[in-house]
Design a protein around this motif. Structure first.
Motif, PDB file in Angstrom:
ATOM      1  N   ALA A  33      -5.378 -10.184   2.710  1.00 53.69           N
ATOM      2  CA  ALA A  33      -4.043  -9.658   2.426  1.00 53.69           C
ATOM      3  C   ALA A  33      -3.243 -10.645   1.583  1.00 53.69           C
ATOM      4  CB  ALA A  33      -3.309  -9.361   3.732  1.00 53.69           C
ATOM      5  N   MET A  34      -3.363 -11.920   1.903  1.00 56.23           N
ATOM      6  CA  MET A  34      -2.571 -12.922   1.197  1.00 56.23           C
ATOM      7  C   MET A  34      -3.047 -13.115  -0.242  1.00 56.23           C
ATOM      8  SD  MET A  34      -2.031 -16.954   2.070  1.00 56.23           S
ATOM      9  CE  MET A  34      -0.892 -16.616   3.400  1.00 56.23           C
ATOM     10  N   TYR A  35      -4.339 -13.472  -0.392  1.00 52.48           N
ATOM     11  CA  TYR A  35      -4.830 -13.801  -1.726  1.00 52.48           C
ATOM     12  C   TYR A  35      -5.103 -12.558  -2.566  1.00 52.48           C
ATOM     13  CZ  TYR A  35      -5.373 -18.506   0.085  1.00 52.48           C
ATOM     14  OH  TYR A  35      -5.139 -19.735   0.635  1.00 52.48           O
ATOM     15  N   GLY A  36      -5.501 -11.473  -1.903  1.00 54.56           N
ATOM     16  CA  GLY A  36      -5.808 -10.267  -2.658  1.00 54.56           C
ATOM     17  C   GLY A  36      -4.598  -9.449  -3.028  1.00 54.56           C
ATOM     18  N   VAL A  37      -3.503  -9.587  -2.261  1.00 52.33           N
ATOM     19  CA  VAL A  37      -2.329  -8.727  -2.480  1.00 52.33           C
ATOM     20  C   VAL A  37      -1.035  -9.536  -2.598  1.00 52.33           C
ATOM     21  CG1 VAL A  37      -0.993  -6.779  -1.584  1.00 52.33           C
ATOM     22  CG2 VAL A  37      -3.467  -6.877  -1.191  1.00 52.33           C
ATOM     23  N   ASN A  38      -0.586 -10.119  -1.504  1.00 54.44           N
ATOM     24  CA  ASN A  38       0.770 -10.674  -1.426  1.00 54.44           C
ATOM     25  C   ASN A  38       1.011 -11.845  -2.360  1.00 54.44           C
ATOM     26  OD1 ASN A  38       1.195  -8.780   0.605  1.00 54.44           O
ATOM     27  ND2 ASN A  38       0.623 -10.215   2.231  1.00 54.44           N
ATOM     28  N   LEU A  39       0.079 -12.792  -2.384  1.00 51.26           N
ATOM     29  CA  LEU A  39       0.260 -13.961  -3.241  1.00 51.26           C
ATOM     30  C   LEU A  39       0.115 -13.609  -4.714  1.00 51.26           C
ATOM     31  CD1 LEU A  39       0.903 -16.936  -2.858  1.00 51.26           C
ATOM     32  CD2 LEU A  39      -1.544 -17.423  -2.846  1.00 51.26           C
ATOM     33  N   LYS A  40      -0.761 -12.647  -5.008  1.00 48.22           N
ATOM     34  CA  LYS A  40      -0.922 -12.217  -6.399  1.00 48.22           C
ATOM     35  C   LYS A  40       0.348 -11.558  -6.930  1.00 48.22           C
ATOM     36  CE  LYS A  40      -5.899 -11.657  -7.049  1.00 48.22           C
ATOM     37  NZ  LYS A  40      -6.990 -10.720  -7.357  1.00 48.22           N
ATOM     38  N   LEU A  41       0.995 -10.764  -6.074  1.00 50.83           N
ATOM     39  CA  LEU A  41       2.219 -10.076  -6.480  1.00 50.83           C
ATOM     40  C   LEU A  41       3.463 -10.944  -6.300  1.00 50.83           C
ATOM     41  CD1 LEU A  41       1.478  -6.560  -4.921  1.00 50.83           C
ATOM     42  CD2 LEU A  41       1.187  -7.271  -7.296  1.00 50.83           C
ATOM     43  N   LYS A  42       3.323 -12.069  -5.628  1.00 53.47           N
ATOM     44  CA  LYS A  42       4.366 -13.086  -5.416  1.00 53.47           C
ATOM     45  C   LYS A  42       5.512 -12.621  -4.526  1.00 53.47           C
ATOM     46  CE  LYS A  42       3.475 -15.625  -9.689  1.00 53.47           C
ATOM     47  NZ  LYS A  42       2.397 -14.776 -10.199  1.00 53.47           N
ATOM     48  N   ARG A  43       6.229 -11.597  -4.906  1.00 49.70           N
ATOM     49  CA  ARG A  43       7.437 -11.206  -4.163  1.00 49.70           C
ATOM     50  C   ARG A  43       7.166 -10.808  -2.712  1.00 49.70           C
ATOM     51  NH1 ARG A  43      10.779  -7.456  -8.503  1.00 49.70           N
ATOM     52  NH2 ARG A  43      11.013  -9.036 -10.137  1.00 49.70           N
ATOM     53  N   ALA A  93       0.837  -1.210   0.000  1.00 51.27           N
ATOM     54  CA  ALA A  93       0.000   0.000   0.000  1.00 51.27           C
ATOM     55  C   ALA A  93       0.870   1.257   0.000  1.00 51.27           C
ATOM     56  CB  ALA A  93      -0.916  -0.003   1.227  1.00 51.27           C
ATOM     57  N   TRP A  94       1.990   1.210   0.702  1.00 49.92           N
ATOM     58  CA  TRP A  94       2.908   2.346   0.769  1.00 49.92           C
ATOM     59  C   TRP A  94       3.574   2.617  -0.580  1.00 49.92           C
ATOM     60  CZ3 TRP A  94       4.604   5.782   4.552  1.00 49.92           C
ATOM     61  CH2 TRP A  94       5.804   6.453   4.291  1.00 49.92           C
ATOM     62  N   LYS A  95       3.956   1.556  -1.280  1.00 44.00           N
ATOM     63  CA  LYS A  95       4.805   1.708  -2.473  1.00 44.00           C
ATOM     64  C   LYS A  95       4.036   1.762  -3.787  1.00 44.00           C
ATOM     65  CE  LYS A  95       9.080  -0.143  -4.428  1.00 44.00           C
ATOM     66  NZ  LYS A  95      10.134  -1.187  -4.309  1.00 44.00           N
ATOM     67  N   THR A  96       2.872   1.112  -3.886  1.00 43.18           N
ATOM     68  CA  THR A  96       2.171   1.022  -5.166  1.00 43.18           C
ATOM     69  C   THR A  96       1.624   2.369  -5.617  1.00 43.18           C
ATOM     70  OG1 THR A  96       0.412  -0.124  -6.370  1.00 43.18           O
ATOM     71  CG2 THR A  96      -0.045   0.446  -4.089  1.00 43.18           C
ATOM     72  N   PHE A 110       8.247  -5.370  -5.988  1.00 39.65           N
ATOM     73  CA  PHE A 110       7.226  -6.165  -6.677  1.00 39.65           C
ATOM     74  C   PHE A 110       6.863  -5.447  -7.969  1.00 39.65           C
ATOM     75  CE2 PHE A 110       5.258  -3.316  -3.629  1.00 39.65           C
ATOM     76  CZ  PHE A 110       4.300  -2.654  -4.379  1.00 39.65           C
ATOM     77  N   GLU A 111       6.270  -6.182  -8.862  1.00 39.37           N
ATOM     78  CA  GLU A 111       5.847  -5.602 -10.146  1.00 39.37           C
ATOM     79  C   GLU A 111       4.515  -4.895  -9.942  1.00 39.37           C
ATOM     80  OE1 GLU A 111       4.898  -7.001 -14.728  1.00 39.37           O
ATOM     81  OE2 GLU A 111       6.032  -8.324 -13.388  1.00 39.37           O
ATOM     82  N   ALA A 169      -6.405   1.400  -6.807  1.00 35.67           N
ATOM     83  CA  ALA A 169      -7.261   0.291  -6.382  1.00 35.67           C
ATOM     84  C   ALA A 169      -6.477  -0.676  -5.505  1.00 35.67           C
ATOM     85  CB  ALA A 169      -7.826  -0.438  -7.598  1.00 35.67           C
ATOM     86  N   LEU A 170      -5.231  -0.988  -5.907  1.00 42.49           N
ATOM     87  CA  LEU A 170      -4.393  -1.891  -5.129  1.00 42.49           C
ATOM     88  C   LEU A 170      -4.022  -1.269  -3.790  1.00 42.49           C
ATOM     89  CD1 LEU A 170      -2.773  -4.488  -4.817  1.00 42.49           C
ATOM     90  CD2 LEU A 170      -0.895  -3.397  -6.067  1.00 42.49           C
ATOM     91  N   LYS A 171      -3.759   0.025  -3.789  1.00 37.76           N
ATOM     92  CA  LYS A 171      -3.402   0.718  -2.551  1.00 37.76           C
ATOM     93  C   LYS A 171      -4.539   0.609  -1.531  1.00 37.76           C
ATOM     94  CE  LYS A 171      -1.210   4.646  -2.893  1.00 37.76           C
ATOM     95  NZ  LYS A 171       0.085   4.410  -2.179  1.00 37.76           N
ATOM     96  N   SER A 172      -5.759   0.835  -2.002  1.00 39.09           N
ATOM     97  CA  SER A 172      -6.917   0.752  -1.117  1.00 39.09           C
ATOM     98  C   SER A 172      -7.118  -0.667  -0.584  1.00 39.09           C
ATOM     99  CB  SER A 172      -8.174   1.207  -1.859  1.00 39.09           C
ATOM    100  OG  SER A 172      -9.319   1.044  -1.071  1.00 39.09           O
TER     101      SER A 172
END
Length: 460
Positions: free
Chosen positions: A371-381, A343-346, A449-450, A350-353
């Motif tokens: 947090a995991m499925y909606g953000v971290n796992l999707k972005l992988k890194r 959230a800080w870096k993107t 992350f990408e 929509a992703l930040k929110s």
């Protein structure tokens, strides 16, 4: 709840006729399907409101998030037949799912519906402890005695709740499953255990074991009962089955549970608890760090639920859990911190929110799936950042011998779980939380992350 979403979910899993049963945990709809090949994975994952799809333990799991109970209620309201006790005999046979998947599915499916009750009773007991420590109540007061009785009920009669839930998983009469659990904590039985005098059943010696607050003995007993029930139904005439079936099932299942299966399950429970404590005592902080680093991936595939019985058994037998709940705290806070870093870096609004809101959910309630499925796992890194932060925090937690005294999901709102009658580990838990947060945040920012581009059509 949006009716369109319910229709999309049912359509994606192959239609209502393809559903044997459906239950939910804190964030997931857990389907038992007759034929998993009829489900459309891509369609399921594309449904708005579905964060991810997990296929594990013989279950088809849709990760919904905090609103899963609303989705479940809407699903049952439209398809009331799904809440009836249905035998999964028309489902894909367990051997096709694999023995390990079948066992994990039975364990998680039996325990998941009971976990909220255990967590609520656990937090109630901690609240009672705080009231005593603050001087608002005394242990001699009738108010304390009644409140303690209320919150003890969830743990004392846990075999009955697990038996009821397990019977649904094994496709047999749920009330008979609860009946077996209650028989194992009947006052007469507990009285015999307390006396300790040798007893026998038809000349066979009976091992006197305490079954209150246990899981495995009743799970095994109900599993065996499911086969006994099938056999009894084949031989009992229809005109007398209303009373003869339950009588024969009880006459066979309960003695078998008390004489053979229960003692075996009790020994297995003790062995698992002792083995966990041996590993913890031998490897200590190193073991915690390794498990904590792997835990985010265990959660991602649903295997963390298989560790729940160990945590519950440790709390019941040792009075505390220095392993599974501690690792869960490190992992949960690392998921929250990784999402906060995103959230800080993107630059994607929509992703930040999403990242910020899911981070707060993980911090406050310990619910990490959004947090995991909606953000971290999707972005992988960011998952690698979680591994680093969780492992570092676990090293500290192991060093200070952090202990959880009740089974509940670790988060800021459940910090009372680290308070015992004689020990208080809230400060150590808070420091562990801070270490996990800082280490994960820095690691996620450094790994990067990408950043996905803004979807202009959706924004418009």
């Amino acid at each position: 709840m949006n009716a369109k979403m319910i229709n999309q979910i049912v359509d994606a899993v192959g239609g209502a006729d393809n559903i044997c049963s459906v239950v939910h945990c804190s964030t997931r709809l857990r389907f038992s399907l007759r034929d998993e090949k009829k489900a459309d994975d891509a369609k399921a994952q594309s449904i708005p409101g579905v964060l991810s799809l997990v296929k594990k333990g013989g279950q088809y799991q849709l990760v919904i998030g905090n609103d899963v109970d609303l989705v479940y209620d809407a699903l049952i309201q439209k398809y009331p037949q799904l809440q009836k006790d249905q035998a999964p005999k028309q489902a894909v046979p367990a051997k096709k799912k694999g023995i390990v998947n079948a066992i994990l599915g039975a364990i998680t499916g039996s325990i998941a519906p009971v976990v909220p009750l255990l967590a609520g009773c656990g937090m109630g007991k901690v609240l009672l402890l705080v009231l005593v420590m603050s001087g608002l109540l005394t242990k001699a007061s009738s108010s304390y005695i009644l409140l303690n009785m209320i919150f003890d009920t969830g743990f004392y009669f846990m075999p009955a709740f697990i038996g009821f839930s397990a019977a649904k998983m094994f496709g047999c009469n749920a009330f008979m499953g609860g009946f077996i659990g209650l028989a194992m904590v009947h006052p007469t039985w507990t009285g015999l255990v307390a006396k300790g005098a040798p007893i026998d059943f038809l000349g066979v010696p009976v091992l006197l074991a305490k079954y209150s607050s246990t899981l495995i003995p009743v799970l095994l007993s109900v599993w065996i009962m499911s086969y006994i029930e099938k056999g009894v139904k084949k031989i009992v005439p229809g005109m007398v089955k209303v009373f003869l079936e339950p009588m024969l099932i009880a006459l066979i299942s309960v003695p078998l549970a008390l004489v053979c299966i229960g003692p075996l399950g009790n020994l297995l429970s003790q062995a698992i608890a002792d083995g966990s404590m041996f590993i913890y005592g031998t490897l200590g902080a190193v073991a915690l760090a390794i498990l904590a680093a792997l835990y985010p991936w265990l959660v991602s595939v649903g295997l963390h639920k298989a560790l729940s019985p160990i945590s519950i058994m440790l709390v019941a037998q040792q009075g505390f859990d220095p392993v599974i709940r501690v690792v869960a705290l490190c992992s949960n806070m690392s998921q929250a911190a990784a999402a906060l870093a995103v959230a800080w870096k993107t630059k994607n609004k929509a992703l930040k929110s999403l990242a910020f809101s899911s981070s707060m959910t993980a911090y406050l309630g310990g619910i990490t799936e959004p947090a995991m499925y909606g953000v971290n796992l999707k972005l992988k890194r960011p998952m690698y950042g979680c591994m680093i932060g969780s492992g570092i925090a676990a090293l500290f937690a192991g060093f200070v011998k952090l202990k959880a005294f009740i089974y509940v999901t670790p988060g800021l709102l459940s910090m009372a779980m680290w308070i015992g009658e004689d020990e208080n580990f809230i400060l150590q838990a808070l420091i562990t939380l801070v270490i996990a947060s800082i280490a994960t945040f820095i690691a996620t920012i450094m790994i990067g992350f990408e950043d996905p581009e803004e979807n202009k059509e959706e924004q418009a």
